[in-house]
Design a protein around this motif. Structure first.
Motif, mmCIF file in Angstrom:
data_model
loop_
_atom_site.group_PDB
_atom_site.id
_atom_site.type_symbol
_atom_site.label_atom_id
_atom_site.label_comp_id
_atom_site.label_asym_id
_atom_site.label_seq_id
_atom_site.Cartn_x
_atom_site.Cartn_y
_atom_site.Cartn_z
ATOM 1 N N SER A 256 0.831 -1.205 0.000
ATOM 2 C CA SER A 256 0.000 0.000 0.000
ATOM 3 C C SER A 256 0.861 1.248 0.000
ATOM 4 O O SER A 256 0.555 2.224 -0.701
ATOM 5 C CB SER A 256 -0.928 -0.003 1.225
ATOM 6 O OG SER A 256 -1.918 -0.996 1.114
ATOM 7 N N ASN A 259 2.292 1.848 -3.410
ATOM 8 C CA ASN A 259 1.268 2.435 -4.274
ATOM 9 C C ASN A 259 1.024 3.902 -3.934
ATOM 10 O O ASN A 259 0.839 4.741 -4.830
ATOM 11 C CB ASN A 259 -0.047 1.656 -4.136
ATOM 12 C CG ASN A 259 -0.038 0.344 -4.894
ATOM 13 O OD1 ASN A 259 0.863 0.069 -5.680
ATOM 14 N ND2 ASN A 259 -1.037 -0.483 -4.655
ATOM 15 N N THR A 260 1.032 4.218 -2.645
ATOM 16 C CA THR A 260 0.726 5.584 -2.207
ATOM 17 C C THR A 260 1.779 6.571 -2.688
ATOM 18 O O THR A 260 1.450 7.682 -3.125
ATOM 19 C CB THR A 260 0.619 5.643 -0.667
ATOM 20 O OG1 THR A 260 -0.263 4.620 -0.203
ATOM 21 C CG2 THR A 260 0.082 6.993 -0.212
ATOM 22 N N ILE A 263 1.148 7.231 -6.314
ATOM 23 C CA ILE A 263 -0.052 8.044 -6.520
ATOM 24 C C ILE A 263 0.203 9.489 -6.110
ATOM 25 O O ILE A 263 -0.231 10.428 -6.788
ATOM 26 C CB ILE A 263 -1.245 7.451 -5.736
ATOM 27 C CG1 ILE A 263 -1.733 6.168 -6.436
ATOM 28 C CG2 ILE A 263 -2.386 8.457 -5.614
ATOM 29 C CD1 ILE A 263 -2.800 5.415 -5.679
ATOM 30 N N ALA A 299 -0.083 4.709 4.262
ATOM 31 C CA ALA A 299 -0.810 4.535 3.003
ATOM 32 C C ALA A 299 -2.027 5.444 2.905
ATOM 33 O O ALA A 299 -3.019 5.100 2.267
ATOM 34 C CB ALA A 299 -1.224 3.074 2.845
ATOM 35 N N THR A 300 -1.948 6.596 3.561
ATOM 36 C CA THR A 300 -3.047 7.558 3.507
ATOM 37 C C THR A 300 -2.506 8.909 3.056
ATOM 38 O O THR A 300 -1.464 9.355 3.535
ATOM 39 C CB THR A 300 -3.716 7.713 4.883
ATOM 40 O OG1 THR A 300 -4.010 6.418 5.413
ATOM 41 C CG2 THR A 300 -5.007 8.498 4.767
ATOM 42 N N ILE A 321 -11.509 2.636 -7.442
ATOM 43 C CA ILE A 321 -11.489 3.279 -6.133
ATOM 44 C C ILE A 321 -12.926 3.464 -5.669
ATOM 45 O O ILE A 321 -13.792 3.866 -6.446
ATOM 46 C CB ILE A 321 -10.759 4.630 -6.212
ATOM 47 C CG1 ILE A 321 -9.310 4.403 -6.654
ATOM 48 C CG2 ILE A 321 -10.821 5.374 -4.889
ATOM 49 C CD1 ILE A 321 -8.568 5.661 -7.029
ATOM 50 N N THR A 332 -8.760 0.412 -2.134
ATOM 51 C CA THR A 332 -8.523 1.845 -2.094
ATOM 52 C C THR A 332 -9.846 2.587 -1.947
ATOM 53 O O THR A 332 -10.799 2.338 -2.691
ATOM 54 C CB THR A 332 -7.803 2.307 -3.376
ATOM 55 O OG1 THR A 332 -6.550 1.632 -3.469
ATOM 56 C CG2 THR A 332 -7.565 3.809 -3.360
ATOM 57 N N LEU A 362 -7.410 9.953 0.362
ATOM 58 C CA LEU A 362 -7.274 8.623 -0.220
ATOM 59 C C LEU A 362 -6.653 7.664 0.785
ATOM 60 O O LEU A 362 -5.625 7.979 1.395
ATOM 61 C CB LEU A 362 -6.379 8.658 -1.457
ATOM 62 C CG LEU A 362 -6.983 8.967 -2.819
ATOM 63 C CD1 LEU A 362 -5.860 9.048 -3.851
ATOM 64 C CD2 LEU A 362 -7.997 7.916 -3.231
ATOM 65 N N VAL A 364 -5.007 4.195 0.363
ATOM 66 C CA VAL A 364 -4.559 3.416 -0.795
ATOM 67 C C VAL A 364 -4.400 1.949 -0.443
ATOM 68 O O VAL A 364 -3.775 1.597 0.557
ATOM 69 C CB VAL A 364 -3.229 3.980 -1.347
ATOM 70 C CG1 VAL A 364 -2.792 3.206 -2.581
ATOM 71 C CG2 VAL A 364 -3.380 5.466 -1.673
ATOM 72 N N ILE A 369 -1.129 -0.873 -9.338
ATOM 73 C CA ILE A 369 -0.919 0.573 -9.317
ATOM 74 C C ILE A 369 -1.312 1.234 -10.634
ATOM 75 O O ILE A 369 -1.855 2.350 -10.648
ATOM 76 C CB ILE A 369 0.548 0.915 -8.963
ATOM 77 C CG1 ILE A 369 0.735 2.435 -8.828
ATOM 78 C CG2 ILE A 369 1.508 0.332 -9.978
ATOM 79 C CD1 ILE A 369 -0.136 3.097 -7.787
ATOM 80 N N LEU A 372 -5.001 1.822 -10.584
ATOM 81 C CA LEU A 372 -5.385 2.914 -9.681
ATOM 82 C C LEU A 372 -5.095 4.278 -10.307
ATOM 83 O O LEU A 372 -5.931 5.194 -10.247
ATOM 84 C CB LEU A 372 -4.642 2.783 -8.351
ATOM 85 C CG LEU A 372 -5.024 1.599 -7.467
ATOM 86 C CD1 LEU A 372 -4.112 1.536 -6.248
ATOM 87 C CD2 LEU A 372 -6.490 1.682 -7.030
#
Length: 382
Positions: A256, A259-260, A263, A299-300, A321, A332, A362, A364, A369, A372
């Protein structure tokens, strides 16, 4: 309590490594409300499930070791855990809190417990001078979220701990966002660590849970009495779900977080996004402090769009999402704090923080990825 095994190994095996009696790898769900005594003054150690249940005990002991604490207490929700902390104080006491925090925590202090004579001051705890200026003769504790919700402000736990120790106060740290995998506040000087286990510890949006972890036995005894007397205890099944979730905590968080970060960088490049709030960005204000007290970024994230008319379009256009409250699961989620998690925060505080019609949050998950980012790109536009 120090880790004798690695975090990952304890997370996977639990404190007991399964059920010793039967050899079950998955610790059993003891779905029992009461327990048989073998005779007068001859208990098995379990009497009534509100006092203790073997499955809940396994979850509590596992989290305590992971947090570096002596003991943990499991509650029916994160709010229930914070409520138990409040019961440590009495009418006339004063508590200092982070001004940027979960709306439910604000509601507890400013609405419910204000009627019982508990005084609360909400300030920017990232500046220790603000804390020193807010101290009163009746101040008993400081409660901080770090990173905070939803603006991701980072408070220096060690610095605040110095203040609390010098003034005989309790330091309570909400560690929901980073979990003990990335941050252990007790080792930084906190007295109590609270969690919404509903979030990353559970990790699948299928349970409600809360925890308090501490090292001081006197405080723990008070909390256990509050826990049993008020009755907001963690159920056997939700205890088992927490144990299951913790097994993959480190894997989920790493994916996560990966990914975060991607993003966050994507959003920074988008011309329709004004600002990204994420601790993992090197240009973010709290980056260095967070790096000094944790091993990860979580992951936020939150982000502000330039045109508020874009908000409903984003919330309607996202497909992978999901537009929903909460955070910390494998899926997510996107949240609109001003109408959801922070709707009850006073307007002046929301305005000061920047929680307005332009802000989205978000949480995540662990999806692909590329999927997303394409979903966000289609929702926001180029």
């Amino acid at each position: 309590m120090t880790l004798k095994k690695s975090f990952e190994t304890i997370a996977v095996s639990g404190i007991s490594g399964g059920d010793e009696a039967t050899g079950a790898i998955s610790f059993p769900i003891y779905q029992a409300a009461t327990f048989k005594h073998h005779g007068l003054n001859n208990s098995t150690g379990y009497d009534y499930a509100r006092a203790q249940n073997p499955t809940r005990e396994e979850a509590e002991k596992t989290l305590a070791v992971l947090e570096g604490g002596k003991s943990a207490i499991g509650f029916s929700s994160g709010v229930a855990a914070i409520t138990a902390c409040i019961h440590l104080f009495k009418s006339g006491d004063h508590i200092i809190l982070s001004d940027d925090l979960y709306g439910g925590t604000y509601r507890l202090f400013d609405d419910i417990f204000r009627d019982f004579g508990l005084e609360a001051t909400f300030i920017d705890t990232t500046d220790t001078q603000n804390i020193l200026n807010s101290l009163k003769e009746n101040t008993k504790a400081i409660l901080i979220e770090t990173p905070s919700n939803p603006m991701m402000k980072v408070t220096d736990i060690r610095a605040v701990a110095e203040i609390t120790k010098e003034n005989g106060l309790l330091l309570i740290v909400d560690n929901t966002f980073l979990t003990p995998y990335y941050q252990r506040p007790l080792e930084l000087g906190a007295d109590l660590v609270v969690h919404s286990g509903t979030k990353f510890l559970g990790g699948h949006h299928d349970l409600l849970a809360g925890f308090i972890v501490a090292n001081d036995e006197e405080i723990l005894q008070k909390l256990r009495r509050i826990h049993m007397s008020t009755g907001a205890t963690l159920s056997p099944f939700d205890s088992w779900l927490i144990l299951r979730g913790i097994k993959t905590l480190h894997i989920r968080l790493e994916r996560s977080q990966e990914n975060t970060i991607k993003i966050a960088k994507f959003l920074e490049r988008n011309p329709k996004v004004e600002k990204v709030y994420y601790v993992g960005l090197e240009n973010f204000e709290g980056y260095e402090v967070n790096k000094g007290q944790s091993t990860g970024f979580g992951a936020t994230l939150s982000f502000r769009v330039k045109d508020k008319e874009l908000i409903p379009k984003i919330l309607e256009r996202v497909k992978i999402i999901r537009f929903a409250e909460s955070l910390g699961g494998v899926e997510t989620l996107i949240t609109y704090p001003i109408t959801q998690t922070h709707s009850e925060i006073p307007e002046d505080i929301k305005k000061r923080l920047g929680v307005d019609e332009y802000l989205l949050r978000l949480s995540v998950g662990i999806e692909n990825i590329d999927d997303l980012i394409k979903d966000l790109e289609n929702a926001i536009g180029k």
